[in-house]
Design an enzyme around this catalytic site. Structure first.
Site, PDB file in Angstrom:
ATOM      1  N   GLU A 223     -12.596  36.874  -2.015  1.00 15.94           N
ATOM      2  CA  GLU A 223     -12.029  37.177  -3.335  1.00 15.94           C
ATOM      3  C   GLU A 223     -10.526  37.471  -3.214  1.00 15.94           C
ATOM      4  OE1 GLU A 223     -13.479  36.611  -6.014  1.00 15.94           O
ATOM      5  OE2 GLU A 223     -15.653  36.838  -5.751  1.00 15.94           O
ATOM      6  N   ASN A 227      -7.468  35.261  -4.780  1.00 15.72           N
ATOM      7  CA  ASN A 227      -6.450  35.878  -5.629  1.00 15.72           C
ATOM      8  C   ASN A 227      -5.050  35.476  -5.173  1.00 15.72           C
ATOM      9  OD1 ASN A 227      -8.148  37.118  -7.401  1.00 15.72           O
ATOM     10  ND2 ASN A 227      -8.092  39.123  -6.379  1.00 15.72           N
ATOM     11  N   ARG A 277      -9.572  28.118 -14.292  1.00 14.10           N
ATOM     12  CA  ARG A 277     -10.886  28.512 -14.803  1.00 14.10           C
ATOM     13  C   ARG A 277     -11.864  27.350 -14.772  1.00 14.10           C
ATOM     14  NH1 ARG A 277     -10.796  33.332 -18.459  1.00 14.10           N
ATOM     15  NH2 ARG A 277      -8.680  34.121 -18.318  1.00 14.10           N
TER      16      ARG A 277
END
Lengths: 334, 111
Positions: A223, A227, A277
């Site tokens: 994660e 990022n 996204r």
């Protein structure tokens, strides 16, 4: 598409996608690596009954016929039976041998041997060296045991690496030993996204971490890594500091920085672009996932200066990094 | 139930992986949001998604999944397939939508 390997078939791109380690080995291993080099040979002048005795004594079912340094034929148990049935036990080998012998070269890959076996249906293949001299003999059994041996060596090499690494913290004595791993993460490098976390997970397993711990670290670092890839201007650095009692991980970048750190940690909140996204990122769950996986997470950020995410996992004595505490089953499944 | 059974019953097209009869999936998960998957999917799970880019391999490898079923005929690129082979991740493809695949998996007893 099938898991079985048929060397007669032409390889399609589809097949190439599903190559297993065994199939890979059939290309990597050379015939000389698996053949039987010490070959029992016979001469063309020998009598059939003599060869029969040799076969029985050495428990073989075929032999190259050699004259001087030259292989001139092959004689098999079937040839001997043919001679015996005609009552020609005292005939010469030269009368019953096969002269039209199919051979392979010792520098060719094992897969070539497999192809020849499949195409011709013969049981053994004399192997010639680069000068055309008899170097050995190849059977399907040789290929099977040679491949198994190579697989075993692969496996042992990994075991040894794992064993050595898992004793690192016992073998090296200091007042405080730590191992630091650093990874440079480039912005928008989706192609390599997850590489650092995967490397870190593997390193932890080699160091003897249990599977659950390696998984927690893997998810947290994944994660953090994504990022850096998604949000930073210039990428960033992931650092993992491993000590016997704890693992500290950090992801540090130099911008753009997070305007509202509290908001950023709210589940479902994300500033990811539509494009990102669409790839399935930006669910607004990354930091939440990290929090779930580590014992302590700290996020500090200054707009224009950058962000520092630190994560810490405390190790239970059972999970700690000394080889003895890691059970065998864990190592096997790791 | 093995991966081979899933492949046969759902007529899935294997893109990477081998020896499907030796792998028995122990759970399932469906989502296209990678962080959801990270949070929710179990080890050994079959993951159903219409994402087909490289990062699904990273996720599947980290979570040690037994396979990824890519739905709606989405086609991973060569780099993704390479990566999957490298990491030993099984990618299966189908034209069916996620909803139908999950329904069939559930019917087959995957929970």
């Amino acid at each position: 598409m099938s898991a079985t390997f048929d060397p007669r078939r032409v390889m399609t791109d589809q097949d190439v996608k599903t190559i297993s380690r065994v199939e890979e080995l059939s290309y990597e291993l050379k015939i000389r690596d698996v053949m039987t080099a010490r070959v029992h040979t016979v001469t063309p002048q020998m009598q059939i009954v003599e060869v029969l005795d040799l076969f029985r004594e050495k428990r073989i079912s075929g032999a190259p016929v050699v004259e001087g340094a030259q292989m001139i034929g092959l004689i098999s148990l079937e040839d001997l039976i043919r001679a015996m049935r005609r009552g020609n036990g005292h005939a010469r080998v030269s009368e019953y041998m096969t002269t039209d012998v199919i051979t392979v070269r010792d520098f060719e890959p094992v897969v070539t041997g497999l192809e020849v076996f499949a195409r011709t249906g013969v049981g053994r293949l004399p192997v010639l060296d680069e000068h055309g001299r008899l170097a050995g003999i190849l059977t399907k059994g040789d290929i099977t045991s040679g491949t198994l041996r190579a697989l075993h060596e692969d496996f042992q090499a990994e075991e040894v690496r794992r064993y050595r690494a898992s004793h690192l913290f016992e073998d090296i004595v200091s007042d405080r030993t730590s191992l630091i791993l650093r990874y440079w993460i480039k912005p928008r490098d989706f192609q390599h996204g997850g590489q650092a976390s995967s490397d870190i997970k593997r390193a932890l397993l080699r160091l003897g971490a249990d599977a659950q711990l390696a998984r927690r670290c893997g998810i947290a670092v994944y994660e953090a890594e994504m990022n850096l890839i998604i949000h930073t201007t210039n990428g960033g650095i992931i650092k993992v500091e491993i000590e016997p009692g704890q693992i500290k991980m950090s992801a540090v970048d130099d911008g753009p920085g997070i305007p509202d750190v509290e908001l950023a940690q709210r589940p479902g909140w994300s500033t990811a672009t539509e494009e990102v996204r669409e790839m399935g990122f930006g669910a607004g769950m990354g930091l939440k996932n990290i929090e779930r996986c580590v014992d302590k997470m700290t996020l500090e950020s200054t707009v224009g200066a950058g962000t520092r995410l630190t994560m810490k996992i405390h190790l239970q004595p059972r999970q700690g990094f000394n080889g003895a505490s890691v059970s065998h089953s864990e190592r096997a499944t790791a | 139930m093995t991966l081979q059974d899933l492949i046969n019953q759902l007529k899935l097209k294997p893109l990477t992986g081998s020896q499907f009869e030796r792998v028995s999936p122990t759970a399932g998960y469906a989502s296209d949001l990678l962080s959801c998957v990270m949070a929710g999917a179990q080890k050994g799970a079959v993951w159903v998604t219409l994402q087909a880019h490289t990062n699904i391999v990273a996720v599947a490898a980290l979570l040690e999944m037994s396979a990824v079923i890519i739905t709606e005929g989405a086609q991973p690129d060569a780099a993704t397939l390479d990566k999957a082979r490298q990491e030993g991740i099984t990618l299966l493809s189908t034209d069916k939508p996620t909803f139908e695949v999950v329904g069939r998996l559930w019917e087959m007893g995957l929970r």
